[in-house]
Design a protein around this motif. Sequence first.
Motif, PDB file in Angstrom:
ATOM      1  N   MET A   1       0.848  -1.174   0.000  1.00 38.63           N
ATOM      2  CA  MET A   1       0.000   0.000   0.000  1.00 38.63           C
ATOM      3  C   MET A   1       0.893   1.235   0.000  1.00 38.63           C
ATOM      4  N   GLN A   2       0.486   2.235  -0.773  1.00 35.30           N
ATOM      5  CA  GLN A   2       1.168   3.524  -0.782  1.00 35.30           C
ATOM      6  C   GLN A   2       0.213   4.571  -0.217  1.00 35.30           C
ATOM      7  N   ILE A   3       0.760   5.549   0.490  1.00 32.43           N
ATOM      8  CA  ILE A   3      -0.054   6.586   1.102  1.00 32.43           C
ATOM      9  C   ILE A   3       0.459   7.956   0.665  1.00 32.43           C
ATOM     10  N   THR A   4      -0.476   8.817   0.276  1.00 34.04           N
ATOM     11  CA  THR A   4      -0.189  10.222   0.024  1.00 34.04           C
ATOM     12  C   THR A   4      -0.808  10.995   1.172  1.00 34.04           C
ATOM     13  N   HIS A   5      -0.068  11.930   1.741  1.00 32.03           N
ATOM     14  CA  HIS A   5      -0.595  12.735   2.846  1.00 32.03           C
ATOM     15  C   HIS A   5      -0.511  14.202   2.452  1.00 32.03           C
ATOM     16  N   LEU A   6      -1.665  14.870   2.390  1.00 27.84           N
ATOM     17  CA  LEU A   6      -1.730  16.309   2.176  1.00 27.84           C
ATOM     18  C   LEU A   6      -1.937  16.927   3.546  1.00 27.84           C
ATOM     19  N   ASP A   7      -0.922  17.571   4.054  1.00 24.09           N
ATOM     20  CA  ASP A   7      -0.881  18.024   5.437  1.00 24.09           C
ATOM     21  C   ASP A   7      -1.496  19.404   5.596  1.00 24.09           C
ATOM     22  N   GLY A   8      -1.915  19.685   6.802  1.00 20.67           N
ATOM     23  CA  GLY A   8      -2.428  20.990   7.176  1.00 20.67           C
ATOM     24  C   GLY A   8      -2.234  21.178   8.666  1.00 20.67           C
ATOM     25  N   PRO A   9      -2.423  22.392   9.162  1.00 28.23           N
ATOM     26  CA  PRO A   9      -2.263  22.622  10.598  1.00 28.23           C
ATOM     27  C   PRO A   9      -3.352  21.933  11.421  1.00 28.23           C
ATOM     28  N   GLY A  10      -4.500  21.669  10.800  1.00 25.15           N
ATOM     29  CA  GLY A  10      -5.576  20.960  11.486  1.00 25.15           C
ATOM     30  C   GLY A  10      -5.393  19.465  11.353  1.00 25.15           C
TER      31      GLY A  10
END
Length: 145
Positions: A1-10
């Motif tokens: 499995m591959q994961i993409t993470h779009l981060d934010g302060p929340g």
Amino acid sequence: MQITHLDGPGPVAAVIRSIGVLHDGAHQLVTDGLYLDLRHALRNPADDPALCDRTGLDPEVYDHVLHTPGARELIARTSVQLRALADEVPVGRLARLTVACQGGRHRSVAVAEAIAREVWAAWDGEDGVDVEHHHIDRPLLPASN
């Protein structure tokens, strides 16, 4: 499995899964939230010998999928639905979307990534979005839909 993470302060507010419905156990990954099946909605890049060994993370496959007639409208509608769901889930729970196609390497991956980017941008990057590609590394399936 591959994961993409779009981060934010929340916190992470949405999780999007891409799956291939013809793989054993795929339907066990569909637990709650929205479900989008692309097998008959978008053309399959696996039918093109130049694209079949790539994935929806490759720019050529991503562009191929997003240039399928109706793809951008489908992505826009689904991102609106996911944002609406995220507004309704209780605090501490995640809005979930499962994007399915035949093998989970091309269409579902590209569309899941596009929806994630659209949702994240609509939230101005304040909340995070995770994208899990469950079958991206599986071998190509012999039949095509």
